[in-house]
Write a protein that holds these residues in place. Sequence first.
Motif, mmCIF file in Angstrom:
data_model
loop_
_atom_site.group_PDB
_atom_site.id
_atom_site.type_symbol
_atom_site.label_atom_id
_atom_site.label_comp_id
_atom_site.label_asym_id
_atom_site.label_seq_id
_atom_site.Cartn_x
_atom_site.Cartn_y
_atom_site.Cartn_z
ATOM 1 N N GLU A 31 0.843 -1.198 0.000
ATOM 2 C CA GLU A 31 0.000 0.000 0.000
ATOM 3 C C GLU A 31 0.878 1.246 0.000
ATOM 4 O OE1 GLU A 31 -3.313 2.053 2.898
ATOM 5 O OE2 GLU A 31 -2.939 -0.082 3.045
ATOM 6 N N GLN A 32 0.558 2.174 -0.893
ATOM 7 C CA GLN A 32 1.309 3.421 -0.968
ATOM 8 C C GLN A 32 0.317 4.577 -0.980
ATOM 9 O OE1 GLN A 32 4.484 3.618 -3.794
ATOM 10 N NE2 GLN A 32 5.592 2.356 -2.362
ATOM 11 N N GLU A 33 0.617 5.600 -0.196
ATOM 12 C CA GLU A 33 -0.259 6.757 -0.151
ATOM 13 C C GLU A 33 0.317 7.868 -1.022
ATOM 14 O OE1 GLU A 33 1.523 8.805 3.892
ATOM 15 O OE2 GLU A 33 -0.600 8.371 3.756
ATOM 16 N N MET A 34 -0.544 8.805 -1.370
ATOM 17 C CA MET A 34 -0.113 9.940 -2.170
ATOM 18 C C MET A 34 0.633 10.922 -1.271
ATOM 19 S SD MET A 34 -0.986 9.254 -5.204
ATOM 20 C CE MET A 34 -0.776 10.784 -6.085
ATOM 21 N N LYS A 35 1.744 11.447 -1.804
ATOM 22 C CA LYS A 35 2.532 12.439 -1.088
ATOM 23 C C LYS A 35 2.821 13.605 -2.008
ATOM 24 C CE LYS A 35 4.504 9.713 2.424
ATOM 25 N NZ LYS A 35 5.577 9.603 3.343
ATOM 26 N N LEU A 36 2.767 14.788 -1.428
ATOM 27 C CA LEU A 36 3.088 16.006 -2.160
ATOM 28 C C LEU A 36 4.449 16.496 -1.675
ATOM 29 C CD1 LEU A 36 2.329 18.387 -4.045
ATOM 30 C CD2 LEU A 36 1.275 19.467 -2.048
ATOM 31 N N THR A 37 5.340 16.746 -2.609
ATOM 32 C CA THR A 37 6.614 17.381 -2.303
ATOM 33 C C THR A 37 6.601 18.740 -2.979
ATOM 34 O OG1 THR A 37 7.734 15.239 -2.215
ATOM 35 C CG2 THR A 37 9.125 17.195 -2.429
ATOM 36 N N TYR A 38 6.719 19.779 -2.173
ATOM 37 C CA TYR A 38 6.690 21.163 -2.646
ATOM 38 C C TYR A 38 8.091 21.730 -2.453
ATOM 39 C CZ TYR A 38 5.464 26.140 -2.707
ATOM 40 O OH TYR A 38 5.396 27.480 -2.983
ATOM 41 N N VAL A 39 8.689 22.256 -3.529
ATOM 42 C CA VAL A 39 10.052 22.791 -3.465
ATOM 43 C C VAL A 39 10.044 24.228 -3.977
ATOM 44 C CG1 VAL A 39 12.459 22.490 -4.190
ATOM 45 C CG2 VAL A 39 10.970 20.479 -3.972
ATOM 46 N N SER A 40 10.602 25.137 -3.185
ATOM 47 C CA SER A 40 10.833 26.504 -3.660
ATOM 48 C C SER A 40 12.337 26.751 -3.593
ATOM 49 C CB SER A 40 10.058 27.531 -2.836
ATOM 50 O OG SER A 40 10.633 27.693 -1.561
#
Length: 191
Positions: A31-40
């Motif tokens: 099982e894998q969940e959705m992840k958000l990676t935000y880079v500035s």
Amino acid sequence: VRILQRGGADPAAAPGKPAPNKPTPGPAADEQEMKLTYVSFQKFMRASSLTNTADFWESVRVLNLPCDDPHREIDLDAMLATELPTGAMYMRCNHLKVLSHQKPAGKSYQEMEAHGQVWVQAREFEAQSDHMTYNEAKDQIIFTGEGNNLAVLSKIPFVGAKPDVFKAKKITYIRSTGEAKADRVGSFEGN
């Protein structure tokens, strides 16, 4: 830059203390969940789809958190002024290299290398170092001091507790268990 992808089932979750000789309940291994990676970043980035790498330079700020919405509004300053979302990890540094791995059965994991004035923050810990590596597959973060500098890790064993503070040349931290190991220890304060 925003990256939304499936990752390990919440390897960034706050540490828990499983009962002795009992497996920790959790999601199925696949099982894998959705992840958000935000880079500035302020200077520039270089990415390669051939090597699945991306490099970012100057005033790099990263937020990684469980998220299903690729359009979720991200205000780093507002999030840092309050408590980070559950499972989130924030980092800032001078140079960041991100490498994505595709494992069998479609699983994907990230590795990160951060250099220069590294600061990492989550609900259960804060750290600063000259160099940091993060391996999502191993759920392992390594903080390293360069020259005469020591890496510093402050981890909170439980809500309301005084933080344990490690100062060492190299600190290895496993987020899912809260385990920290230090090499060439400068000092330790805590329980």
